[in-house]
Design a protein around this motif. Structure first.
Motif, PDB file in Angstrom:
ATOM      1  N   ARG A 236       0.836  -1.207   0.000  1.00 49.84           N
ATOM      2  CA  ARG A 236       0.000   0.000   0.000  1.00 49.84           C
ATOM      3  C   ARG A 236       0.873   1.260   0.000  1.00 49.84           C
ATOM      4  O   ARG A 236       1.959   1.291   0.574  1.00 49.84           O
ATOM      5  N   ILE A 237       0.377   2.281  -0.653  1.00 48.61           N
ATOM      6  CA  ILE A 237       1.089   3.554  -0.723  1.00 48.61           C
ATOM      7  C   ILE A 237       0.892   4.300   0.591  1.00 48.61           C
ATOM      8  O   ILE A 237      -0.216   4.355   1.126  1.00 48.61           O
ATOM      9  N   ARG A 238       1.962   4.854   1.120  1.00 51.74           N
ATOM     10  CA  ARG A 238       1.856   5.616   2.357  1.00 51.74           C
ATOM     11  C   ARG A 238       2.586   6.940   2.181  1.00 51.74           C
ATOM     12  O   ARG A 238       3.591   7.027   1.460  1.00 51.74           O
ATOM     13  N   SER A 239       2.088   7.957   2.802  1.00 52.14           N
ATOM     14  CA  SER A 239       2.733   9.266   2.742  1.00 52.14           C
ATOM     15  C   SER A 239       3.682   9.419   3.919  1.00 52.14           C
ATOM     16  O   SER A 239       3.430   8.892   5.003  1.00 52.14           O
ATOM     17  N   MET A 240       4.780  10.116   3.707  1.00 52.60           N
ATOM     18  CA  MET A 240       5.761  10.319   4.754  1.00 52.60           C
ATOM     19  C   MET A 240       5.834  11.801   5.104  1.00 52.60           C
ATOM     20  O   MET A 240       5.801  12.655   4.227  1.00 52.60           O
ATOM     21  N   ARG A 241       5.913  12.090   6.392  1.00 50.30           N
ATOM     22  CA  ARG A 241       6.023  13.467   6.834  1.00 50.30           C
ATOM     23  C   ARG A 241       7.326  14.093   6.335  1.00 50.30           C
ATOM     24  O   ARG A 241       8.339  13.406   6.215  1.00 50.30           O
ATOM     25  N   ASP A 242       7.288  15.385   6.048  1.00 52.42           N
ATOM     26  CA  ASP A 242       8.519  16.097   5.742  1.00 52.42           C
ATOM     27  C   ASP A 242       9.352  16.156   7.015  1.00 52.42           C
ATOM     28  O   ASP A 242       8.889  16.675   8.043  1.00 52.42           O
ATOM     29  N   PRO A 243      10.581  15.623   7.003  1.00 52.15           N
ATOM     30  CA  PRO A 243      11.366  15.511   8.236  1.00 52.15           C
ATOM     31  C   PRO A 243      11.623  16.840   8.947  1.00 52.15           C
ATOM     32  O   PRO A 243      11.525  16.914  10.178  1.00 52.15           O
ATOM     33  N   LEU A 244      11.960  17.881   8.189  1.00 53.74           N
ATOM     34  CA  LEU A 244      12.229  19.166   8.824  1.00 53.74           C
ATOM     35  C   LEU A 244      10.956  19.782   9.384  1.00 53.74           C
ATOM     36  O   LEU A 244      10.932  20.285  10.514  1.00 53.74           O
ATOM     37  N   ALA A 245       9.880  19.739   8.598  1.00 58.71           N
ATOM     38  CA  ALA A 245       8.615  20.301   9.066  1.00 58.71           C
ATOM     39  C   ALA A 245       8.109  19.561  10.300  1.00 58.71           C
ATOM     40  O   ALA A 245       7.556  20.176  11.230  1.00 58.71           O
ATOM     41  N   TYR A 246       8.310  18.235  10.344  1.00 58.93           N
ATOM     42  CA  TYR A 246       7.877  17.451  11.500  1.00 58.93           C
ATOM     43  C   TYR A 246       8.698  17.816  12.731  1.00 58.93           C
ATOM     44  O   TYR A 246       8.163  17.971  13.831  1.00 58.93           O
ATOM     45  N   THR A 247       9.996  17.995  12.549  1.00 63.12           N
ATOM     46  CA  THR A 247      10.857  18.409  13.657  1.00 63.12           C
ATOM     47  C   THR A 247      10.412  19.758  14.200  1.00 63.12           C
ATOM     48  O   THR A 247      10.323  19.961  15.424  1.00 63.12           O
ATOM     49  N   GLU A 248      10.121  20.688  13.303  1.00 62.64           N
ATOM     50  CA  GLU A 248       9.675  22.021  13.731  1.00 62.64           C
ATOM     51  C   GLU A 248       8.332  21.940  14.456  1.00 62.64           C
ATOM     52  O   GLU A 248       8.094  22.663  15.431  1.00 62.64           O
ATOM     53  N   LEU A 249       7.454  21.052  13.989  1.00 62.42           N
ATOM     54  CA  LEU A 249       6.172  20.849  14.665  1.00 62.42           C
ATOM     55  C   LEU A 249       6.398  20.368  16.091  1.00 62.42           C
ATOM     56  O   LEU A 249       5.787  20.885  17.038  1.00 62.42           O
TER      57      LEU A 249
END
Length: 342
Positions: free
Chosen positions: A271-284
């Motif tokens: 199944r296709i899965r989306s991955m969080r943007d690593p930098l944006a997730y860190t900032e979050l």
């Protein structure tokens, strides 16, 4: 308020797996020295996101190396193990540690783990309630049998029995990782506290706690159990003399770890899965959690507790990826933050 360290044994770029595991062990040892209440151990398979494949095994080591610290799994992935096997291990740790072990369990993800361990997608998609109920019965009853679609066996005695331990509680505490309304209801109907993820902010966590209470009341759980439920909030903690320095430490190190760790996950069914943007997730994460000066960390933890009613925290302290920096971070958490929260 009870504050612990959330230990992933994360493998940062350029590091070996042994280095990540050594940092995990040292984090727990320093956590006890620094006066933290607990360590919470993550479990992952086949990915550098976390190099500990058995949280309950690492818990056994750390319980043996500490004398006061509570050690919990966050979480043991239930669909890939037999509930009785996990229950026996949990009972053993409960008895031999004097009641210092907490068993956190979760459903995990639709990963290739299900194929490797022979559990199959069914165990992930529909089998979690059956596994959870069998596990809890094993930890609470003297004899257990099973007649379910996945597990079926004759009645056998529970050995060792957790209730025979010289502790204040009859068996190890069980906590359930919850990420959806369905999992919240599952935990609430059984009166089990929740572990809520670090990607979730205060408002959503407060809503999940309210939903848990609603379902628990509807299921007829005792009032004292509902009001006293000790849910756990996962988060990130990085302490520095200036907030900008704490944020910089994490934004330099965490995106590289997140990128290689999250990209390594393989789904069992393609199944296709989306991955969080690593930098944006860190900032979050920096915006949601105690990242900054000791005073900011105190205020943020106190505010989260007040808004959500959650009294226990599992804080990722290894976000720098560096052993010495992690040890300093844990010591500052114990010396400069915890005294203001108790």
């Amino acid at each position: 308020m009870h504050v612990g360290s959330f230990v992933l044994a994360a493998q940062f770029p350029g590091q070996g797996q042994g280095e990540a595991l050594h940092r995990a062990v040292r984090t727990a040892e320093v956590a006890e020295e620094a006066g933290l209440d607990a360590v919470w151990l993550a479990e992952h398979h086949f990915v550098p996101y976390g190099t500990c494949p058995s949280a309950v095994t690492l818990a056994a080591l750390l319980l043996g190396r500490t004398s006061r610290l509570r050690v919990g799994t966050a979480v043991s992935v239930l669909p890939t193990v037999h509930p009785v096997a996990l229950g026996e291990q949990a009972a053993l740790l409960h008895v031999t540690s004097g009641g210092r072990f907490t068993l956190g369990v979760g459903r995990g993800g639709p990963w290739v783990d299900l194929e490797v361990f022979g559990a199959g997608l069914e165990a992930y998609e529909r089998g979690f309630p059956e596994s959870l109920d069998l596990l809890v019965r094993w930890l609470r009853e003297p004899r257990v049998s099973a007649r379910g679609p996945r597990f079926s066996f004759r009645e056998v005695p529970v050995v060792p029995r957790p209730s025979e331990a010289l502790t204040e509680v009859p068996g190890p505490e069980v906590v359930v990782a919850c990420t959806s309304p369905a999992s919240v209801r599952l935990a609430a109907e059984r009166g089990l506290p929740m572990l809520l993820g670090m990607h979730v902010g205060d408002e959503e966590k407060a809503e999940m706690v309210a939903l848990w209470r609603q379902h628990a009341r509807a299921a007829g759980r005792p009032t004292q159990e509902i009001t006293g439920a000790a849910h756990v909030s996962a988060g990130v903690c990085q302490i520095a003399d200036r907030r900008t320095d704490a944020v910089e430490t994490l934004t330099k190190a965490m995106p590289g770890w997140l990128k290689q760790g999250l990209e390594a996950h393989v789904t069992v069914d393609g199944r296709i899965r989306s991955m969080r943007d690593p930098l944006a997730y860190t900032e979050l994460l920096c915006g949601l959690h105690p990242v900054g000066t000791p005073r900011l960390c105190v205020d943020r933890l106190a505010a989260t507790s007040e808004r959500t009613g959650i009294s226990r925290f599992a804080l990722l302290t290894e976000g720098s990826g560096d052993l010495a920096a992690t040890e300093e971070n844990v010591r500052r958490l114990g010396a400069e933050v915890l005294p203001h929260l108790r």
